[in-house]
Design a protein around this motif. Structure first.
Motif, PDB file in Angstrom:
ATOM      1  N   GLN A 157       0.838  -1.210   0.000  1.00  0.00           N
ATOM      2  CA  GLN A 157       0.000   0.000   0.000  1.00  0.00           C
ATOM      3  C   GLN A 157       0.867   1.251   0.000  1.00  0.00           C
ATOM      4  N   VAL A 158       1.895   1.247   0.842  1.00  0.00           N
ATOM      5  CA  VAL A 158       2.776   2.418   0.948  1.00  0.00           C
ATOM      6  C   VAL A 158       3.425   2.695  -0.403  1.00  0.00           C
ATOM      7  N   GLU A 159       3.890   1.630  -1.055  1.00  0.00           N
ATOM      8  CA  GLU A 159       4.560   1.826  -2.346  1.00  0.00           C
ATOM      9  C   GLU A 159       3.590   2.327  -3.416  1.00  0.00           C
ATOM     10  N   ARG A 160       2.385   1.758  -3.449  1.00  0.00           N
ATOM     11  CA  ARG A 160       1.409   2.202  -4.460  1.00  0.00           C
ATOM     12  C   ARG A 160       0.976   3.642  -4.216  1.00  0.00           C
ATOM     13  N   LEU A 161       0.774   3.994  -2.934  1.00  0.00           N
ATOM     14  CA  LEU A 161       0.360   5.369  -2.628  1.00  0.00           C
ATOM     15  C   LEU A 161       1.470   6.349  -2.992  1.00  0.00           C
ATOM     16  N   GLY A 162       2.725   5.957  -2.743  1.00  0.00           N
ATOM     17  CA  GLY A 162       3.856   6.812  -3.113  1.00  0.00           C
ATOM     18  C   GLY A 162       3.909   7.020  -4.619  1.00  0.00           C
ATOM     19  N   ALA A 163       3.740   5.937  -5.374  1.00  0.00           N
ATOM     20  CA  ALA A 163       3.781   6.030  -6.842  1.00  0.00           C
ATOM     21  C   ALA A 163       2.644   6.920  -7.341  1.00  0.00           C
ATOM     22  N   ALA A 164       1.457   6.761  -6.738  1.00  0.00           N
ATOM     23  CA  ALA A 164       0.298   7.559  -7.167  1.00  0.00           C
ATOM     24  C   ALA A 164       0.538   9.034  -6.867  1.00  0.00           C
ATOM     25  N   ALA A 165       1.128   9.329  -5.707  1.00  0.00           N
ATOM     26  CA  ALA A 165       1.394  10.723  -5.336  1.00  0.00           C
ATOM     27  C   ALA A 165       2.408  11.344  -6.295  1.00  0.00           C
ATOM     28  N   ARG A 166       3.451  10.595  -6.612  1.00  0.00           N
ATOM     29  CA  ARG A 166       4.470  11.120  -7.531  1.00  0.00           C
ATOM     30  C   ARG A 166       3.872  11.350  -8.920  1.00  0.00           C
ATOM     31  N   GLY A 207      -0.031  12.652   2.927  1.00  0.00           N
ATOM     32  CA  GLY A 207       0.325  12.408   4.323  1.00  0.00           C
ATOM     33  C   GLY A 207      -0.245  11.070   4.760  1.00  0.00           C
ATOM     34  N   LEU A 208       0.554  10.262   5.451  1.00  0.00           N
ATOM     35  CA  LEU A 208       0.126   8.897   5.777  1.00  0.00           C
ATOM     36  C   LEU A 208       0.354   8.614   7.259  1.00  0.00           C
ATOM     37  N   ARG A 226       3.128  10.846   8.849  1.00  0.00           N
ATOM     38  CA  ARG A 226       2.434  11.762   9.759  1.00  0.00           C
ATOM     39  C   ARG A 226       2.261  11.212  11.167  1.00  0.00           C
ATOM     40  N   GLY A 227       2.368   9.889  11.334  1.00  0.00           N
ATOM     41  CA  GLY A 227       2.196   9.356  12.682  1.00  0.00           C
ATOM     42  C   GLY A 227       1.523   8.001  12.668  1.00  0.00           C
ATOM     43  N   ILE A 228       0.769   7.719  13.744  1.00  0.00           N
ATOM     44  CA  ILE A 228       0.172   6.389  13.884  1.00  0.00           C
ATOM     45  C   ILE A 228      -1.307   6.502  14.250  1.00  0.00           C
ATOM     46  N   GLN A 229      -2.053   5.451  13.903  1.00  0.00           N
ATOM     47  CA  GLN A 229      -3.477   5.422  14.247  1.00  0.00           C
ATOM     48  C   GLN A 229      -3.821   4.055  14.812  1.00  0.00           C
ATOM     49  N   ALA A 230      -4.598   4.057  15.890  1.00  0.00           N
ATOM     50  CA  ALA A 230      -5.043   2.793  16.497  1.00  0.00           C
ATOM     51  C   ALA A 230      -6.474   2.986  16.972  1.00  0.00           C
ATOM     52  N   TYR A 231      -7.424   2.549  16.150  1.00  0.00           N
ATOM     53  CA  TYR A 231      -8.832   2.643  16.568  1.00  0.00           C
ATOM     54  C   TYR A 231      -9.202   1.361  17.295  1.00  0.00           C
ATOM     55  N   LEU A 232      -9.615   1.503  18.541  1.00  0.00           N
ATOM     56  CA  LEU A 232      -9.881   0.335  19.381  1.00  0.00           C
ATOM     57  C   LEU A 232     -11.366  -0.021  19.330  1.00  0.00           C
ATOM     58  N   GLY A 233     -11.814  -0.440  18.152  1.00  0.00           N
ATOM     59  CA  GLY A 233     -13.235  -0.712  17.939  1.00  0.00           C
ATOM     60  C   GLY A 233     -13.776  -1.795  18.842  1.00  0.00           C
ATOM     61  N   HIS A 234     -12.929  -2.752  19.196  1.00  0.00           N
ATOM     62  CA  HIS A 234     -13.402  -3.888  19.997  1.00  0.00           C
ATOM     63  C   HIS A 234     -13.653  -3.511  21.452  1.00  0.00           C
ATOM     64  N   ILE A 235     -13.236  -2.313  21.857  1.00  0.00           N
ATOM     65  CA  ILE A 235     -13.373  -1.922  23.268  1.00  0.00           C
ATOM     66  C   ILE A 235     -14.550  -0.975  23.490  1.00  0.00           C
ATOM     67  N   GLN A 236     -14.965  -0.250  22.441  1.00  0.00           N
ATOM     68  CA  GLN A 236     -15.897   0.873  22.606  1.00  0.00           C
ATOM     69  C   GLN A 236     -17.188   0.533  23.345  1.00  0.00           C
ATOM     70  N   HIS A 237     -17.771  -0.640  23.063  1.00  0.00           N
ATOM     71  CA  HIS A 237     -19.099  -0.945  23.596  1.00  0.00           C
ATOM     72  C   HIS A 237     -19.083  -2.021  24.680  1.00  0.00           C
ATOM     73  N   VAL A 238     -17.917  -2.322  25.248  1.00  0.00           N
ATOM     74  CA  VAL A 238     -17.876  -3.352  26.291  1.00  0.00           C
ATOM     75  C   VAL A 238     -18.701  -2.866  27.490  1.00  0.00           C
ATOM     76  N   ALA A 239     -19.735  -3.643  27.847  1.00  0.00           N
ATOM     77  CA  ALA A 239     -20.682  -3.196  28.870  1.00  0.00           C
ATOM     78  C   ALA A 239     -20.061  -3.226  30.266  1.00  0.00           C
ATOM     79  N   ASP A 240     -19.187  -4.203  30.526  1.00  0.00           N
ATOM     80  CA  ASP A 240     -18.520  -4.296  31.828  1.00  0.00           C
ATOM     81  C   ASP A 240     -17.451  -3.199  31.883  1.00  0.00           C
ATOM     82  N   LEU A 241     -17.696  -2.171  32.713  1.00  0.00           N
ATOM     83  CA  LEU A 241     -16.820  -0.997  32.703  1.00  0.00           C
ATOM     84  C   LEU A 241     -15.400  -1.334  33.140  1.00  0.00           C
TER      85      LEU A 241
END
Lengths: 285, 285
Positions: B6-15, B22-23, B57-72
């Protein structure tokens, strides 16, 4: 219409607009959604016929509760009983001077028998145009193979391939309605691959060889995915889709899924493409 | 991005387009949807930084598996572990000359703790703007009342009132996504009324006093509706909604439900209305 108040309001609206509204009386033969009981049809038909601004056009009975009954004998029996009741009703209305011009109802799941019954003169089948997993699996009412082919598919793009058990595509809850069966993978992934939504914009395409690993894990699905990734004895499937590949999905339930799209991409017989807008997308709201 | 291709294809597309993309590097901390394992982040970050046409640009970590856990406690514990791992990773990246400008993740179900953790500098919460049944029921991660009010409702019109057990409205599967909890009736019907879809364009609003009758019937739901209608000892509920009444529904899961609409009708504080188009409706497909 299925009550006197609706008939009166529609009549008043038609008169105010200087037009005529054609109306059918809606009958409930077991779906219990809309419609009057059969014994009240004549009264409402007469009110419609006598209300200035309205034209009494006939009757409608959509048998939604019968369309997907998997047991074919049960489906046929329920339809036969409903058709018999409707046939008697048409006779009663005729005798009362309220012969229905339009007798509309039926659907994809019952259309052969709807036609053979000789009562309906309009069939409300629509899903047959595209078909879906739900109709494919419940089968045609005559027990024969469907004469209709699957004709609409979702082109999902693979966006991530970080696990042995599954790849991730971009067709999630916003691309496929989940009220019915899950989408079926028909091409672009090994035979037997399974689609399962992973949120609003994503879904997993599980590899068929990995279903055993996942089933054995029971509730700890996430743990099983990690365990497979970390288990050197489990190879990465060589035939898994790659990033950028298209996985073709057959929708589980076609109506609310088409409702998610503004246009269909139609392939002509000559191989060209046309874009058909989904005009009715908002008309049911 | 979560792989080198993905990184290589996005770089080629940008060039090729003469621009810079920004990634952020996507990290999987347990959702198992997209993202690289933490130990592979530095390699992909370096490739991104060194690829012409791309800006790391940095890092992303979406913690989808945690959002709705009913046990606080479970939700807090899972988030604390993920935050600790992410914090260590930020340190490792910094030491490798790959300090992330953006550390993005978090959501409505964890936002207080996301902020308190001090690692994220962008929070991806979105549902808080409108809220929904799912977030209302799973509660805020700090155990306090949500500071966010329910702010989006579906105005369903009653179209048929032929049964004692329920009236029928025009908000069915095309008006409310059913991947999450059912819509909650908040106004326009007696307290405790229940919404249940009855097909693509319709839903039942069950009367709270009739739930006992329906539950007792078990699988023969249709039979119970008929039996109640025919049982003279069961009165028609006097407070049931009438044809034309509006029943207000709180969506079960807001994201795929908003996706069904082209515009929101917004009530200003001065009582006026504005129509806001849902611009992003098609952008995830």
């Amino acid at each position: 219409a299925d009550d006197a108040g609706q008939v009166e309001r529609l009549g008043a609206a038609a008169r105010a607009a200087g037009t005529i509204i054609g109306l059918v009386v809606d009958i409930d033969l077991g779906t219990h959604r809309t419609g009057v009981p059969p014994e009240q049809v004549a009264t409402l038909a007469r009110l419609t016929a006598e209300t200035p601004g309205l034209e009494y056009r006939g009757i409608q009975a959509y048998l939604g509760h019968i369309q997907h009954v998997a047991d074919l004998d049960a489906r046929r029996g329920a339809l036969a009983a409903a058709t018999q009741r409707l046939s008697a009703l048409v006779g009663e209305l005729g005798a009362a001077g309220l012969a229905p011009q339009l007798v509309t109802g039926g659907g994809t799941g019952t259309y052969q028998q709807d036609l053979a019954g000789g009562v309906f003169n309009e069939i409300q089948a629509g899903s047959y145009v595209f078909m879906d997993v739900e109709y494919e699996d419940c089968g045609a009412v005559d027990g024969q193979a469907w004469p209709f082919e699957q004709a609409l598919f979702i082109a999902a793009s693979v966006v991530s391939t970080r696990h042995k058990t599954h790849v991730v595509c971009d067709a999630g809850l916003k691309a496929h309605s989940v009220d019915g069966p899950p989408a079926r993978v028909v091409a672009g992934a090994p035979q037997g691959a399974r689609w399962r939504p992973m949120g609003d914009e994503h879904a997993a395409i599980f590899h068929p060889q990995m279903m055993g690993v996942l089933k054995a894990a029971g509730a700890d699905f996430a743990g099983a995915i990690t365990a497979a990734d970390e288990d050197a004895a489990i190879p990465w499937p060589a035939d898994a889709p790659k990033v950028g590949d298209i996985v073709w999905l057959q929708p589980g339930h076609i109506d609310p899924t088409i409702n998610l799209y503004d246009a269909l991409l139609v392939v002509d017989e000559d191989g060209g493409f046309e874009t058909w807008p989904v005009d009715a997308r908002r008309s049911s709201r």
